[in-house]
Design a protein around this motif. Structure first.
Motif, PDB file in Angstrom:
ATOM      1  N   TRP A  28     -55.958 172.996  26.299  1.00  0.00           N
ATOM      2  CA  TRP A  28     -55.499 172.064  25.136  1.00  0.00           C
ATOM      3  C   TRP A  28     -56.529 171.579  24.263  1.00  0.00           C
ATOM      4  O   TRP A  28     -57.703 171.162  24.724  1.00  0.00           O
ATOM      5  CB  TRP A  28     -54.739 171.116  25.890  1.00  0.00           C
ATOM      6  N   PHE A  29     -56.420 171.552  22.905  1.00  0.00           N
ATOM      7  CA  PHE A  29     -57.215 170.838  22.046  1.00  0.00           C
ATOM      8  C   PHE A  29     -56.551 169.909  21.052  1.00  0.00           C
ATOM      9  O   PHE A  29     -55.305 169.808  20.918  1.00  0.00           O
ATOM     10  CB  PHE A  29     -57.818 172.008  20.909  1.00  0.00           C
ATOM     11  N   GLU A  30     -57.226 168.829  20.593  1.00  0.00           N
ATOM     12  CA  GLU A  30     -56.732 168.010  19.626  1.00  0.00           C
ATOM     13  C   GLU A  30     -57.233 168.526  18.268  1.00  0.00           C
ATOM     14  O   GLU A  30     -58.352 168.869  18.287  1.00  0.00           O
ATOM     15  CB  GLU A  30     -57.063 166.583  19.722  1.00  0.00           C
ATOM     16  N   ARG A  31     -56.249 168.741  17.246  1.00  0.00           N
ATOM     17  CA  ARG A  31     -56.598 169.238  15.984  1.00  0.00           C
ATOM     18  C   ARG A  31     -57.065 168.261  14.961  1.00  0.00           C
ATOM     19  O   ARG A  31     -56.210 166.996  14.959  1.00  0.00           O
ATOM     20  CB  ARG A  31     -55.143 170.116  15.521  1.00  0.00           C
ATOM     21  N   GLY A  32     -58.026 168.216  14.231  1.00  0.00           N
ATOM     22  CA  GLY A  32     -58.580 167.339  13.310  1.00  0.00           C
ATOM     23  C   GLY A  32     -58.950 168.046  12.127  1.00  0.00           C
ATOM     24  O   GLY A  32     -58.803 169.199  11.836  1.00  0.00           O
ATOM     25  N   VAL A  33     -59.406 167.187  11.291  1.00  0.00           N
ATOM     26  CA  VAL A  33     -59.758 167.666   9.882  1.00  0.00           C
ATOM     27  C   VAL A  33     -61.209 167.510   9.737  1.00  0.00           C
ATOM     28  O   VAL A  33     -61.716 166.414  10.137  1.00  0.00           O
ATOM     29  CB  VAL A  33     -59.116 166.848   8.992  1.00  0.00           C
ATOM     30  N   VAL A  34     -61.963 168.555   9.032  1.00  0.00           N
ATOM     31  CA  VAL A  34     -63.286 168.704   8.603  1.00  0.00           C
ATOM     32  C   VAL A  34     -63.435 169.011   7.145  1.00  0.00           C
ATOM     33  O   VAL A  34     -62.538 169.408   6.506  1.00  0.00           O
ATOM     34  CB  VAL A  34     -64.090 169.702   9.420  1.00  0.00           C
ATOM     35  N   ALA A  35     -64.540 168.703   6.658  1.00  0.00           N
ATOM     36  CA  ALA A  35     -64.823 169.328   5.186  1.00  0.00           C
ATOM     37  C   ALA A  35     -64.806 170.697   5.232  1.00  0.00           C
ATOM     38  O   ALA A  35     -65.365 171.349   5.995  1.00  0.00           O
ATOM     39  CB  ALA A  35     -66.227 168.554   4.747  1.00  0.00           C
ATOM     40  N   GLY A  36     -64.167 171.563   4.284  1.00  0.00           N
ATOM     41  CA  GLY A  36     -63.964 172.818   4.352  1.00  0.00           C
ATOM     42  C   GLY A  36     -65.457 173.322   3.594  1.00  0.00           C
ATOM     43  O   GLY A  36     -65.930 172.695   2.830  1.00  0.00           O
ATOM     44  N   ALA A  37     -65.301 174.443   3.967  1.00  0.00           N
ATOM     45  CA  ALA A  37     -66.644 175.085   3.506  1.00  0.00           C
ATOM     46  C   ALA A  37     -66.718 175.683   1.866  1.00  0.00           C
ATOM     47  O   ALA A  37     -67.927 175.337   1.463  1.00  0.00           O
ATOM     48  CB  ALA A  37     -66.881 176.565   4.197  1.00  0.00           C
ATOM     49  N   GLN A  38     -65.613 175.605   1.517  1.00  0.00           N
ATOM     50  CA  GLN A  38     -65.517 175.784  -0.026  1.00  0.00           C
ATOM     51  C   GLN A  38     -64.911 174.557  -0.645  1.00  0.00           C
ATOM     52  O   GLN A  38     -64.128 174.819  -1.824  1.00  0.00           O
ATOM     53  CB  GLN A  38     -64.519 177.203  -0.229  1.00  0.00           C
ATOM     54  N   GLY A  39     -65.043 173.513   0.038  1.00  0.00           N
ATOM     55  CA  GLY A  39     -64.501 172.531  -0.662  1.00  0.00           C
ATOM     56  C   GLY A  39     -63.108 172.120  -0.014  1.00  0.00           C
ATOM     57  O   GLY A  39     -62.552 172.864   0.983  1.00  0.00           O
ATOM     58  N   GLY A  40     -62.628 170.998  -0.360  1.00  0.00           N
ATOM     59  CA  GLY A  40     -61.324 170.589   0.442  1.00  0.00           C
ATOM     60  C   GLY A  40     -61.480 170.231   1.768  1.00  0.00           C
ATOM     61  O   GLY A  40     -62.620 169.892   2.310  1.00  0.00           O
ATOM     62  N   TRP A  41     -60.242 170.419   2.656  1.00  0.00           N
ATOM     63  CA  TRP A  41     -60.405 170.130   4.027  1.00  0.00           C
ATOM     64  C   TRP A  41     -59.961 171.243   4.796  1.00  0.00           C
ATOM     65  O   TRP A  41     -58.967 172.221   4.115  1.00  0.00           O
ATOM     66  CB  TRP A  41     -59.435 168.889   4.093  1.00  0.00           C
ATOM     67  N   ALA A  42     -60.257 171.375   6.114  1.00  0.00           N
ATOM     68  CA  ALA A  42     -59.889 172.501   6.909  1.00  0.00           C
ATOM     69  C   ALA A  42     -59.893 171.832   8.336  1.00  0.00           C
ATOM     70  O   ALA A  42     -60.164 170.700   8.685  1.00  0.00           O
ATOM     71  CB  ALA A  42     -61.168 173.350   7.111  1.00  0.00           C
ATOM     72  N   TRP A  43     -59.042 172.689   9.090  1.00  0.00           N
ATOM     73  CA  TRP A  43     -58.712 172.296  10.449  1.00  0.00           C
ATOM     74  C   TRP A  43     -60.063 172.548  11.361  1.00  0.00           C
ATOM     75  O   TRP A  43     -60.553 173.743  11.146  1.00  0.00           O
ATOM     76  CB  TRP A  43     -57.331 173.251  10.833  1.00  0.00           C
TER      77      TRP A  43
END
Length: 368
Positions: free
Chosen positions: A179-194
């Motif tokens: 089990w993992f908790e899903r969060g948000v990080v800065a995307g490599a190409q801009g924007g947001w990523a999981w």
């Protein structure tokens, strides 16, 4: 192709910067519930805090979705029958509405119940929606009061239509048996990523099988109900929303979760794009709501589909007196393949338990 909106660039940029700073302060990873809270409620920038039009029948109006009170006033007129009974049963004369949207439901209840309501209090975090509500409710200005937070004690009948689904949720993902908790990080190409991180958090039920699985847990909605229980000294609450009991919510086949976005009357499953320009929701775990209420001292007075609840409250008789167009719209509220089955109503009570008429037939409390 009309109707699909994007937020003004300056708004989106400011919200993105705010989220970016939050991610940096959190060490590069932000839990989804905190991301969702900023996306929806960041002052002046989040979806419910900015000036975009949200409620309406068609995308041509610039709106994103329609709720039952905007669909037809027969919804509020039927609900008023239950509110009237609840006011009498609890010996109170005030109505409290959470997340009043455009003010349509408040207007329907006030128009229908008249002097039965001495005071109508709206608890809403959105300043822009408050302005719209004030315009809608101008004829009842002497009775309506707006609050941004709950008082220490309250008495009366509480209503909340599509409020719980907009409360931030935490995302849990099972992959490879872990089990993992899903969060948000800065995307490599801009924007947001999981990005998923190991967690000790778990859904309230064990999920059968070994397949990958994505779902939500609802600590904020449950905390809201606990706070409501703490403040409501006498009265009842009727919460209407789409969702399931936990046995259905955490069914092994519901492996993609329920998070959904709404923009221009279109639905999509990606909350990481057009942030601030679209609604983000999740279905309600009504078992969790019921348990949180009971643990905090409220009684569960009933739980039923919206269709059955509204029929019990006399919607069909009201429809008989309405125009053909209004009858057709009211049908959407009760048909199983429309809103009638997906939406549920849960009633909670402070004080001596009683049996609300909205659950006289078709009560499903035993399924919670």
């Amino acid at each position: 192709m009309g109707g699909v909106k994007t937020a003004p660039p300056i708004l989106t940029t400011a919200l993105d910067r705010l989220i970016g700073r939050a991610i940096q302060r959190a060490g590069g990873w932000l839990p989804f519930d905190r991301f969702m809270a900023l996306a929806l409620y960041a002052p002046g920038m989040g979806y419910y805090a900015n000036a975009s039009r949200k409620f309406g029948h068609m995308p041509s109006s610039g709106s994103d979705f329609v709720t039952a009170p905007e669909l037809t006033p027969l919804f509020g007129q039927a609900l008023a029958v239950q509110v009237d009974e609840a006011l009498k049963q609890t010996g109170t004369d005030e109505v409290w509405e959470f997340g009043a949207g455009s003010g349509a439901l408040a207007l329907q209840l006030l128009d229908t119940l008249g002097e039965r309501i001495a005071r109508y209090r709206i608890v809403d975090l959105s300043g822009s929606l408050r302005v719209r509500q004030q315009e809608t409710l101008a004829a009842h200005a002497g009775k309506v009061e707006w609050l941004s937070e709950l008082p220490a004690a309250m008495r009366g009948v509480v209503v909340g239509n599509e409020v719980l689904d907009a409360m931030p949720v935490q995302l849990l993902a099972r992959a490879g048996g872990h089990w993992f908790e899903r969060g948000v990080v800065a995307g490599a190409q801009g924007g947001w990523a999981w990005e998923d991180r190991p967690t000790l958090l778990r859904p309230p039920l064990d999920i059968e099988g070994e397949h990958d699985y994505l779902t939500e847990i609802h600590p904020q909605a449950q905390a809201f109900v606990a706070t409501l229980a703490d403040r409501l000294t006498q009265g009842a609450a009727f919460l209407i929303d789409y969702g399931f009991p936990e046995s259905e919510y955490y069914h092994p086949q519901r492996h993609m979760g329920t998070v959904m976005c709404h923009q221009g009357h279109q639905a999509d499953g990606d909350p990481l794009v057009a942030v601030g320009a679209k609604d983000i929701t999740a279905h309600v775990d009504f078992t969790g709501i019921a348990l949180a209420a009971q643990d905090a001292g409220l009684a569960v007075l009933g739980y039923a589909s919206q269709g059955r609840f509204l029929i019990n409250c006399g919607l069909l008789a009201l429809s008989d007196q309405a125009s053909i167009a209004q009858r057709a719209l009211a049908a959407h509220l009760v048909h199983e393949h429309e809103m009638g089955e997906l939406f549920k109503v849960i009633a909670l009570g402070a004080g001596e338990p009683w049996e609300p008429l909205g659950f006289a037939e078709g009560d499903r409390s035993h399924t919670l």
